[in-house]
Design an enzyme around this catalytic site. Structure first.
Site, PDB file in Angstrom:
ATOM      1  N   HIS A 261      34.841  42.033  23.637  1.00 16.72           N
ATOM      2  CA  HIS A 261      35.233  40.985  23.344  1.00 16.72           C
ATOM      3  C   HIS A 261      35.581  41.023  21.979  1.00 16.72           C
ATOM      4  CE1 HIS A 261      32.274  40.284  26.676  1.00 16.72           C
ATOM      5  NE2 HIS A 261      33.009  39.265  26.918  1.00 16.72           N
TER       6      HIS A 261
ATOM      7  N   GLU B 196      42.378  38.870  37.202  1.00 18.30           N
ATOM      8  CA  GLU B 196      43.328  38.779  36.158  1.00 18.30           C
ATOM      9  C   GLU B 196      44.685  39.018  36.813  1.00 18.30           C
ATOM     10  OE1 GLU B 196      40.374  39.969  35.619  1.00 18.30           O
ATOM     11  OE2 GLU B 196      39.815  38.420  34.148  1.00 18.30           O
TER      12      GLU B 196
END
Ligand SMILES: Cc1ncc(C[n+]2csc(CCOP(=O)(O)OP(=O)(O)O)c2C)c(N)n1
Ligand SMILES: [Mg+2]
Lengths: 336, 382
Positions: free
Chosen positions: A137, A68
């Site tokens: 998540h 990322e």
């Protein structure tokens, strides 16, 4: 929010609305590129970028290594080199691995260069709880970025807004953190006819989803639907509740909030993010600053408890604000 | 090529991806430098040194705020790496590399307004915290850059600009350009995750990213052996299947040779390299650290680390090549002296006046108006 999946319809769901926004912007802006994990060959974990690599090539739709920090940092560099960048976080939870690049590199670029360099970068990814996604998540971590001056923060709740805000974000010269609500991606109940022609939803404009006079419910993302459900229940009890969908947190549409409270004299913020230092707290503070003299009751917030999002359904339900919580808090405020 | 130290895995068991050896050649890139080039490089070394010693003196007189990270003893890395670049190439310097901002493309003419490097005046305006700085004094010292001059804007975040550098050459490649980027990093910074993340990405896509590691043996108060598990940082290149080169960071021509090998490799589309330059940090980490550094480093280590002054070594080469007489070499004796022991007579007068004009520019530039503090958070229109 009972979901009936993918019926044959001319209506566009939230996911396809996003896809068409990115596709159309790629088409109209040859300087736009997309970076992300699994976005090319696979078409994205959820399929938001499906077909884009075949259409625009591997140079414009790049499968990135799992980093990322590299995705965000490379996006900054590409923007420095004149590109518009859509950068995908496979789940918004993983954005923390690129945190430094976002808050220190991307967010500050325009400021520290005294306006020399604009960062046309949209970082987008699936977000939100209520789906059993468990700790990593399910997050809504928008407050981290609302606190980093230089970033715009956007959370659409409808297909129309998803498309219009995505286009606006991709045309905005500032970096945007774009929260997509994954529980809404394929929800057919909210699929809608979208305009044929090009349109945007300007950043910084809230939408009134339901008009009312007794209380203002303020939320964004999935919580908008919880507020609408609560408003229906309250209507059965004779109470008219106004529901504001902020759509964009930075910039914030203070005017719409103020106008609503002038009418209702009461406000409740509903937010699935944790309580302490969440954006809900910021909204309550703003309401006090902006509209104190119009209030007949303390402005309140209903948020997730200060916990991570647990997996088991009973646990998840327990820590997150639910429709019934909204109804009971709203009643209390209206009778205050 | 004698200069190309590819560093394959020591075990030799790595499969597949080994770089093929280049055809052997005895000509080094620096052999092709003209006498004028070589003398210019010496002059640039003086300029980098003079910039630094002048700032050290100004700082001691209380005329500057913030921390000065001296590049004393490390100038050959900057001059040697920058000399062979095109103006249109990008660089990404960090805290210890302030001279890089104005040495970039200096070869195009010290007073050439079109050269693709910052003016020394702009850099001085930054150091003096004035509005004439490219960043209008919004962040301190080395944290400046320029899109038009092709200098990635540095921040405090060590190794944080490497992915940005990779992104900017990605954009350039997509636009059909052939620019390379030189990123500068201390050896301590190579411990950062983003160092790996960015080089890995650049290597996957064979992007022209050259990572210069200025191994000065110390990262603030931590010696290199507590930052890096290997003797050389450059050996890490093998993990990415890219060349890892080691240069004598005190020798401007050796740095030039190694960097030019990496630049040619990158420009040919063969991807990144790591060029480790061995050097030694002359003073404390920053000027605030001078006293403590005198305690955590032994006097003997410091003396031996500073015993190979890059200006002196450059002169030896120039005398050996016959570009400088021994008498000329002794004319300006900036080498082997602590900054405070030098005087203006130790530097060529045009170097002194170049810096002095830069300072004049800075002093003539007003501080930024207070209200600018709230400006440029967002861009209002495209
Ligand atoms: C991410 C980050 N962590 C810590 C620091 C504080 N810091 C600044 S310079 C430095 C040492 C850097 O050492 P090295 O990379 O070897 O470069 P040198 O100063 O020796 O040139 C440290 C720890 C920082 N600026 N950024
Ligand atoms: Mg070091």
């Amino acid at each position: 929010m009972a979901a009936t999946l993918d019926p044959v319809t001319t209506k566009t769901n939230y996911l396809n609305a996003l896809k068409s926004a990115i596709d159309e912007e790629m088409g109209r802006n040859p300087d736009m590129i997309c970076l992300g994990e699994d976005i090319g060959i696979l078409g994205g974990a959820f399929g938001v970028t499906e077909g884009l690599q075949a259409k625009y090539g591997t140079h414009r739709v790049m499968d990135m290594p799992i980093s990322e920090a590299a995705i965000v940092g490379v996006s900054c560099g590409a923007a420095l080199g004149g590109k518009t960048v859509m950068a995908e976080m496979q789940f918004i939870d993983f954005i923390s691995c690129g945190f430094d690049q976002i808050v220190n590199m991307l967010a500050t670029y325009h400021y520290r260069t005294a306006g020399e360099v604009a960062m046309n970068v949209v970082i987008r990814g699936p977000a939100g709880a209520y789906g059993g996604g468990a700790l990593y998540h399910s997050q809504m971590n928008e407050a981290w970025f609302c606190q980093s001056p230089g970033l715009r923060v956007v959370v659409p709740s409808t297909p129309y807004d998803a498309k219009g805000l995505m286009k606006a974000a991709l045309r905005d010269p500032n970096p945007v953190i774009f929260y997509e609500i994954k529980q809404l991606y394929r929800l057919s109940d909210i699929a809608e006819e979208l305009p044929e022609e090009d349109y945007i939803v300007p950043l910084g404009q809230a939408a009134i989803r339901r008009a009312g006079t007794d209380l203002t419910l303020i939320s964004y993302g999935q919580n908008v639907y919880h507020c609408l459900d609560a408003a229906k229940k309250l209507e059965d009890e004779g109470m008219q509740v106004e529901v504001i969908d902020l759509r964009s947190l930075v910039p914030l549409d203070e005017a719409t909030i103020l106008e609503s409270i002038k009418k209702t004299n009461r406000a409740l913020v509903v937010n699935e993010a944790p309580r302490t230092c969440g954006f809900a707290g910021e909204l309550v503070a703003r309401i006090n600053e902006l509209a104190f003299e119009h209030l007949d009751a303390p402005p309140l917030r209903l948020t997730r408890m200060d916990t991570p999002v647990p997996w088991a359904k009973a646990l998840e339900n327990f820590v997150l604000p639910q429709v019934d919580d909204i109804v009971s808090t709203a009643r209390r405020l209206i009778r205050y | 090529m004698e200069t190309k130290t590819l560093t394959p895995p020591k075990s030799g068991s790595g499969s597949g991806r080994k770089s093929k050896a280049e055809p052997q050649s005895t000509t080094k890139p620096s052999d092709l430098l003209t006498p004028e080039d070589c003398l210019e490089m010496l002059k640039q070394l003086y300029l980098a040194r003079y910039f630094d010693v002048r700032l050290i003196k100004e700082k001691r007189r209380g005329r500057l705020t913030g921390t000065l990270y001296s590049s004393h003893n490390q100038e050959a890395i900057l001059v040697g790496s920058l000399y062979g670049l095109n103006g249109t190439d990008w660089i990404s310097p960090i805290h210890r590399d302030m001279p890089a901002f104005f040495i970039k493309d200096l070869r195009a003419g010290w007073d050439n307004p079109d050269r693709l490097g910052m003016s020394i005046g702009e850099v001085c305006a930054q150091v003096w915290c004035r509005s004439g700085s490219p960043g209008r004094a919004r962040d301190n010292w080395s944290h400046i850059g320029s899109k038009s001059k092709r200098i990635v804007h540095s921040t405090s975040m060590l190794a944080g600009t490497i992915p940005v550098a990779a992104g900017v050459v990605l954009a350039d490649r997509l636009n059909g350009g052939d620019a390379v980027v030189l990123t500068y990093n201390g050896e301590g910074s190579t411990a950062q995750g983003v160092f790996h993340e960015a080089i890995n990405f650049a290597a996957v896509h064979k992007l022209p990213v050259i990572t210069i590691v200025e191994n000065n043996m110390w990262a603030y108060g931590t010696p290199v052996e507590l930052e890096c598990p290997t003797e050389d940082v450059a050996t890490r290149a093998a993990g990415y299947g890219i060349p890892g080169l080691i240069a004598d960071g005190q020798d401007v021509f050796d740095v030039y040779d190694k960097v030019m090998v990496a630049v040619e490799h990158a420009r040919a589309g063969k991807g990144p390299s790591i060029v480790e330059c061995k050097t030694f940090r002359a003073y404390g980490h920053g000027d605030h650290d001078d006293d403590r550094a005198a305690r955590y480093r032994t006097k003997e280590d410091v003396e031996s680390g500073r015993s190979r002054d890059p200006i002196a070594i450059c002169k030896i080469h120039l005398v050996n090549k016959g570009y400088l007489t021994k008498a000329e070499a002794k004319k300006y004796m900036a080498e082997n002296k602590h900054a405070t022991q030098t005087s203006d007579e130790d530097f060529p007068p045009d170097v002194v006046s170049y810096m002095s004009k830069g300072i004049e520019f800075a002093l003539a530039s007003p501080p930024p108006p207070a209200e600018e503090g709230a400006m440029w958070v967002f861009r209002e229109e495209n």
